[in-house]
Design a protein around this motif. Structure first.
Motif, PDB file in Angstrom:
ATOM      1  N   ASN A 169      21.995 -24.645 -35.497  1.00 53.68           N
ATOM      2  CA  ASN A 169      21.852 -23.648 -36.184  1.00 53.68           C
ATOM      3  C   ASN A 169      23.319 -23.325 -36.570  1.00 53.68           C
ATOM      4  OD1 ASN A 169      21.962 -20.932 -37.338  1.00 53.68           O
ATOM      5  ND2 ASN A 169      19.868 -20.673 -36.561  1.00 53.68           N
ATOM      6  N   SER A 170      23.933 -23.361 -37.819  1.00 52.87           N
ATOM      7  CA  SER A 170      25.267 -23.126 -37.914  1.00 52.87           C
ATOM      8  C   SER A 170      25.356 -21.725 -38.144  1.00 52.87           C
ATOM      9  CB  SER A 170      25.744 -23.937 -39.384  1.00 52.87           C
ATOM     10  OG  SER A 170      24.756 -23.508 -40.502  1.00 52.87           O
ATOM     11  N   SER A 171      24.535 -20.932 -38.715  1.00 53.16           N
ATOM     12  CA  SER A 171      24.701 -19.436 -38.673  1.00 53.16           C
ATOM     13  C   SER A 171      24.907 -19.058 -37.455  1.00 53.16           C
ATOM     14  CB  SER A 171      23.383 -18.646 -39.401  1.00 53.16           C
ATOM     15  OG  SER A 171      23.361 -19.443 -40.526  1.00 53.16           O
ATOM     16  N   PHE A 172      24.003 -19.361 -36.447  1.00 53.83           N
ATOM     17  CA  PHE A 172      24.433 -18.950 -35.004  1.00 53.83           C
ATOM     18  C   PHE A 172      25.616 -19.561 -34.351  1.00 53.83           C
ATOM     19  CE2 PHE A 172      23.806 -20.099 -30.504  1.00 53.83           C
ATOM     20  CZ  PHE A 172      23.647 -18.983 -29.902  1.00 53.83           C
ATOM     21  N   SER A 173      26.114 -20.764 -34.533  1.00 48.34           N
ATOM     22  CA  SER A 173      27.390 -21.032 -34.312  1.00 48.34           C
ATOM     23  C   SER A 173      28.652 -20.162 -34.970  1.00 48.34           C
ATOM     24  CB  SER A 173      27.582 -22.427 -34.796  1.00 48.34           C
ATOM     25  OG  SER A 173      26.725 -23.256 -34.311  1.00 48.34           O
ATOM     26  N   TYR A 174      28.127 -20.030 -36.282  1.00 52.06           N
ATOM     27  CA  TYR A 174      29.261 -19.108 -36.991  1.00 52.06           C
ATOM     28  C   TYR A 174      29.635 -17.799 -36.251  1.00 52.06           C
ATOM     29  CZ  TYR A 174      31.582 -16.540 -40.728  1.00 52.06           C
ATOM     30  OH  TYR A 174      32.710 -15.876 -41.244  1.00 52.06           O
ATOM     31  N   GLU A 175      28.481 -17.134 -35.825  1.00 49.86           N
ATOM     32  CA  GLU A 175      28.445 -15.754 -35.405  1.00 49.86           C
ATOM     33  C   GLU A 175      28.899 -15.755 -33.990  1.00 49.86           C
ATOM     34  OE1 GLU A 175      28.016 -13.060 -36.700  1.00 49.86           O
ATOM     35  OE2 GLU A 175      26.994 -13.614 -38.468  1.00 49.86           O
ATOM     36  N   VAL A 176      28.670 -16.767 -33.178  1.00 52.35           N
ATOM     37  CA  VAL A 176      29.331 -17.261 -31.924  1.00 52.35           C
ATOM     38  C   VAL A 176      30.947 -17.415 -32.130  1.00 52.35           C
ATOM     39  CG1 VAL A 176      29.540 -18.604 -29.921  1.00 52.35           C
ATOM     40  CG2 VAL A 176      27.131 -17.940 -30.841  1.00 52.35           C
ATOM     41  N   LEU A 177      31.205 -18.146 -33.005  1.00 52.09           N
ATOM     42  CA  LEU A 177      32.595 -18.479 -33.213  1.00 52.09           C
ATOM     43  C   LEU A 177      33.230 -16.878 -33.454  1.00 52.09           C
ATOM     44  CD1 LEU A 177      34.887 -20.386 -33.589  1.00 52.09           C
ATOM     45  CD2 LEU A 177      34.159 -20.921 -35.981  1.00 52.09           C
ATOM     46  N   ILE A 178      32.695 -16.060 -34.466  1.00 48.58           N
ATOM     47  CA  ILE A 178      33.311 -14.846 -34.872  1.00 48.58           C
ATOM     48  C   ILE A 178      33.715 -13.995 -33.588  1.00 48.58           C
ATOM     49  CG2 ILE A 178      32.840 -12.704 -35.795  1.00 48.58           C
ATOM     50  CD1 ILE A 178      33.160 -14.407 -38.046  1.00 48.58           C
ATOM     51  N   SER A 179      32.640 -14.263 -32.504  1.00 48.93           N
ATOM     52  CA  SER A 179      32.947 -13.506 -31.408  1.00 48.93           C
ATOM     53  C   SER A 179      34.072 -13.901 -30.506  1.00 48.93           C
ATOM     54  CB  SER A 179      31.754 -13.025 -30.591  1.00 48.93           C
ATOM     55  OG  SER A 179      31.226 -14.338 -29.982  1.00 48.93           O
ATOM     56  N   VAL A 180      34.094 -15.225 -30.433  1.00 54.05           N
ATOM     57  CA  VAL A 180      35.251 -15.862 -29.838  1.00 54.05           C
ATOM     58  C   VAL A 180      36.504 -15.558 -30.404  1.00 54.05           C
ATOM     59  CG1 VAL A 180      36.166 -18.115 -28.892  1.00 54.05           C
ATOM     60  CG2 VAL A 180      33.428 -17.541 -28.887  1.00 54.05           C
ATOM     61  N   CYS A 181      36.526 -15.613 -31.737  1.00 50.72           N
ATOM     62  CA  CYS A 181      37.637 -15.330 -32.591  1.00 50.72           C
ATOM     63  C   CYS A 181      38.357 -13.756 -32.156  1.00 50.72           C
ATOM     64  CB  CYS A 181      37.544 -15.372 -34.164  1.00 50.72           C
ATOM     65  SG  CYS A 181      37.618 -17.221 -34.403  1.00 50.72           S
ATOM     66  N   GLU A 182      37.246 -12.956 -32.124  1.00 44.83           N
ATOM     67  CA  GLU A 182      37.614 -11.688 -31.878  1.00 44.83           C
ATOM     68  C   GLU A 182      38.124 -11.522 -30.422  1.00 44.83           C
ATOM     69  OE1 GLU A 182      34.182  -9.255 -34.722  1.00 44.83           O
ATOM     70  OE2 GLU A 182      33.941  -9.704 -32.409  1.00 44.83           O
ATOM     71  N   ASP A 183      37.438 -12.148 -29.684  1.00 50.64           N
ATOM     72  CA  ASP A 183      38.178 -12.405 -28.106  1.00 50.64           C
ATOM     73  C   ASP A 183      39.588 -12.645 -28.356  1.00 50.64           C
ATOM     74  OD1 ASP A 183      36.690 -11.273 -25.886  1.00 50.64           O
ATOM     75  OD2 ASP A 183      37.146 -13.282 -25.057  1.00 50.64           O
ATOM     76  N   GLY A 184      39.779 -13.678 -28.955  1.00 51.52           N
ATOM     77  CA  GLY A 184      41.115 -14.211 -28.919  1.00 51.52           C
ATOM     78  C   GLY A 184      42.122 -13.378 -29.394  1.00 51.52           C
ATOM     79  N   LEU A 185      41.946 -12.779 -30.608  1.00 46.60           N
ATOM     80  CA  LEU A 185      42.711 -11.767 -31.248  1.00 46.60           C
ATOM     81  C   LEU A 185      43.044 -10.447 -30.347  1.00 46.60           C
ATOM     82  CD1 LEU A 185      41.499 -11.725 -34.917  1.00 46.60           C
ATOM     83  CD2 LEU A 185      43.487 -12.898 -33.985  1.00 46.60           C
ATOM     84  N   TYR A 186      41.879 -10.298 -29.679  1.00 50.33           N
ATOM     85  CA  TYR A 186      42.133  -9.068 -28.899  1.00 50.33           C
ATOM     86  C   TYR A 186      43.110  -9.234 -27.642  1.00 50.33           C
ATOM     87  CZ  TYR A 186      41.086  -5.678 -25.113  1.00 50.33           C
ATOM     88  OH  TYR A 186      41.185  -4.818 -23.969  1.00 50.33           O
TER      89      TYR A 186
END
Length: 234
Positions: free
Chosen positions: A126-143
């Motif tokens: 499920n790419s939408s799921f992946s995308y959302e997970v990716l977003i949260s990982v990105c946010e983590d990185g930016l943080y």
DNA sequence: GCATTAACCACAG
DNA sequence: CTGTGGTTAATGC
């Protein structure tokens, strides 16, 4: 001896879904339900430990958790304080099988353990799921980047102001709150010593920027603007 | 040089 | 665990 209650998961009717899980289809939710379980944690319980094998993806349904790591000089450093709902350990688990840091609850929490195999399956399916997970990982990185720069360039006053504003606006949405951690932990969070934090808090109090009392410190941000100025100025 | 910042230490509550 | 006072090292002006 406290008993942990394991409940079979019912992801479909869970009302603490993350954005990512909301992207799952019915059968996928069913799959996740069958391969995850929810555990009730008391406050100050370790969810996973640095350097031990990582088995599951963690989802904090509800509660406050600290991610912490002890460095070479065995001093504990708090990396981040996370409020549910949020995934934990995605970055670490997908790449390695050993926890690179620890996580401990700060409050009573509901934690879900999700089978890594199933989690990966869902990422592929499920790419939408992946995308959302990716977003949260990105946010983590930016943080992390953000914290890194602030930590390096700001003085204690600024870092402490940051932390107080963080609790106020990110965690509690209130100018009045009880600090979920001790002064010592607060120092570990902002990369300082407890003595310096203690003195700095006294200064803020004297300048009537904050008010506090008690063992579990009841914090009251009196002058948010001033705190923001201090935070900015570093 | 002198002032400032902040960590480390020791000790008390 | 927290608060305080003294000491010290690094850095800035």
């Amino acid at each position: 001896m406290q008993e942990q209650i394991i409940t079979k998961n019912q992801c479909k009717i869970c009302d603490e879904k993350s954005c990512a899980v909301s992207a799952l289809k019915e059968d996928e939710l069913e799959l996740m339900s069958r391969n995850s379980s929810q555990v009730h944690f008391q406050e100050e319980e370790m969810i996973f430990k640095q350097n031990s094998p990582a088995s599951h993806i963690i989802f904090i349904k509800q509660g406050l958790v600290k991610e912490h790591m002890s460095g070479p000089n065995k001093k504990d450093q708090i990396l981040k304080i996370v409020k549910g709902p949020a995934f934990l350990r995605v970055a670490s688990k997908l790449k390695y099988n050993i926890n690179s840091y620890s996580a401990t609850t700060l409050t009573e929490s509901k934690i879900c353990f999700i089978d890594i195999g199933v989690f990966k399956d869902l990422l592929f399916k499920n790419s939408s799921f992946s995308y959302e997970v990716l977003i949260s990982v990105c946010e983590d990185g930016l943080y992390c980047f953000d914290k890194f720069v602030n930590q390096t360039q700001k003085h204690i006053h600024g870092r402490l102001a940051d932390a107080l504003l963080f609790f106020s606006s990110e965690i509690y949405n209130d100018s009045h709150f009880t600090l979920p951690i001790t002064i010592t932990e607060l120092a570990d969070l902002i990369g300082s010593s407890r003595e310096s934090v203690s003195r700095c808090l006294q200064t803020f109090k004297k300048e009537e920027i904050i008010g506090f009392n008690g063992q579990k410190i009841c914090m009251n941000i009196l002058d948010k603007t001033k705190l923001q100025i201090i935070s900015k100025a570093g």
